[in-house]
Design an enzyme around this catalytic site. Structure first.
Site, short mmCIF file in Angstrom:
data_model
loop_
_atom_site.label_atom_id
_atom_site.label_comp_id
_atom_site.label_asym_id
_atom_site.label_seq_id
_atom_site.Cartn_x
_atom_site.Cartn_y
_atom_site.Cartn_z
N ASP A 42 -32.56 -56.50 110.88
CA ASP A 42 -32.48 -55.12 111.38
C ASP A 42 -33.54 -54.22 110.77
OD1 ASP A 42 -31.09 -54.85 108.97
OD2 ASP A 42 -29.17 -55.15 110.01
N LYS A 64 -31.85 -50.63 114.85
CA LYS A 64 -32.73 -49.49 115.13
C LYS A 64 -32.30 -48.36 114.21
CE LYS A 64 -32.77 -46.86 119.34
NZ LYS A 64 -32.82 -46.92 120.78
N MET A 177 -26.88 -43.48 103.15
CA MET A 177 -26.73 -42.93 104.51
C MET A 177 -26.24 -41.49 104.47
SD MET A 177 -24.86 -46.24 106.25
CE MET A 177 -23.72 -46.46 104.88
N1 SAH Z 1 -27.24 -52.94 102.37
C1 SAH Z 1 -28.16 -51.89 101.98
C2 SAH Z 1 -27.68 -50.52 102.40
C3 SAH Z 1 -27.57 -50.33 103.90
S1 SAH Z 1 -27.07 -48.72 104.35
C4 SAH Z 1 -28.38 -51.95 100.47
O1 SAH Z 1 -27.66 -52.67 99.77
O2 SAH Z 1 -29.30 -51.27 99.98
C5 SAH Z 1 -28.60 -47.92 104.69
C6 SAH Z 1 -28.91 -46.90 103.64
O3 SAH Z 1 -29.39 -47.52 102.46
C7 SAH Z 1 -30.00 -45.92 104.00
O4 SAH Z 1 -29.52 -44.88 104.81
C8 SAH Z 1 -30.41 -45.41 102.65
O5 SAH Z 1 -29.48 -44.47 102.16
C9 SAH Z 1 -30.28 -46.66 101.80
N2 SAH Z 1 -31.55 -47.37 101.57
C10 SAH Z 1 -31.83 -48.64 101.92
N3 SAH Z 1 -33.04 -49.01 101.47
C11 SAH Z 1 -33.54 -47.93 100.81
C12 SAH Z 1 -34.75 -47.67 100.10
N4 SAH Z 1 -35.71 -48.60 99.98
N5 SAH Z 1 -34.89 -46.45 99.53
C13 SAH Z 1 -33.95 -45.50 99.64
N6 SAH Z 1 -32.79 -45.69 100.30
C14 SAH Z 1 -32.58 -46.88 100.86
#
Ligand code: SAH
Length: 247
Positions: A42, A64, A177
């Site tokens: 994704d 998306k 998020m």
């Molecule tokens: N499974 C993922 C999270 C998915 S939810 C994890 O463990 O990181 C999606 C959210 O993750 C985004 O809206 C943001 O808040 C955060 N996120 C994911 N990658 C990021 C990054 N490189 N920098 C900042 N926030 C990030």
């Protein structure tokens, strides 16, 4: 490897891709990606990670931006099931860790219920990537005795989080998020007694070349986001540990 009793055929690996920097992939993730026949991924899985997928491996994009999924969650599970039943070696690649706000749990349940074996490969979740990238610890004996990962995706703008617990001092809050709900999050925490002067930060695309860090306070979080046009994917971190950041 988890299997259910009714196992038929096929297997799916739910693999964490980490926060973006390809060097933060685990060796296991890389090995499975390179041995896969299909990779289903994704939007959080960036170009640098996709570059590790060998040519000739089928890639299927199912996500998306802004939580509007190209395929609904049920369709994604059905797709994984179909691929597994066709006997393919399937890697379901997700940003960060598959079990941290990644809906990995839902996909695992659907696959196990259908008798497909599931392997889970953890990834470095965004909060850990952000702390490392900008030099702040998530816990510190002088600052935070606990760290809470919270979803900032508030359903129907309703506020069903445990605000009194989240507003207690001595902890680090990391909202995933949370950009759409930022104003509401800041307001609720203040209303439940968290000091408006508590250090806070907004962190965009941690560990990627475009990464940014904006330091502020709880009170100035919404304003900071507006002024700098901070967009997802971004984390909101609240707690005095962010005062230790190099950014
Ligand atoms: N499974 C993922 C999270 C998915 S939810 C994890 O463990 O990181 C999606 C959210 O993750 C985004 O809206 C943001 O808040 C955060 N996120 C994911 N990658 C990021 C990054 N490189 N920098 C900042 N926030 C990030």
């Amino acid at each position: 490897m988890k299997t259910s009793q009714a196992q038929t055929s096929g297997a799916v690996a739910l693999v964490g891709a980490g926060p973006g920097d390809p060097e933060l992939l685990t060796l296991k993730a890389l090995r499975l990606i390179q041995a896969a026949q299909v990779v289903v991924y994704d939007h959080l899985v960036g170009e640098a990670i996709l570059a590790s997928i060998p040519a000739g491996v089928e890639r299927i994009y199912v996500g998306k931006k802004a939580s509007r999924h190209t395929l609904a969650q049920q369709e994604i599970s059905a797709l994984l099931l179909r691929l597994a039943r066709a006997g393919k070696r399937v890697v379901r690649l997700k940003g960060g860790d598959p079990f941290v706000f990644g809906r990995g749990g839902e996909e695992m349940e659907a696959l196990l219920a259908a008798g497909v074996a599931v392997e889970i490969v953890p990834g470095i979740t965004a909060a850990l990537g952000a702390g490392a990238a900008f030099g702040f610890p998530l816990t510190h004996r002088d600052h935070a005795q606990s760290c809470v990962f919270v979803t900032g995706h508030l359903k129907d703008h309703s506020v069903d989080l445990d605000w009194p617990a989240l507003a207690r001092p001595g902890q680090t809050l990391v909202f995933y998020m949370g950009m759409a709900g930022l104003e509401s999050i800041a307001r609720q925490l203040e209303a439940h007694g968290l000091d408006p002067a508590t250090p806070a930060a907004l962190i965009y695309k941690a560990t990627l070349p475009q990464q940014r860090f904006w330091s502020c306070t709880l009170a100035s979080l919404p304003d900071t986001a507006t002024r700098h046009g901070v967009k997802p994917p971004a984390l909101i971190v609240i707690g005095s540990v962010v005062g230790l950041a190099a950014g």
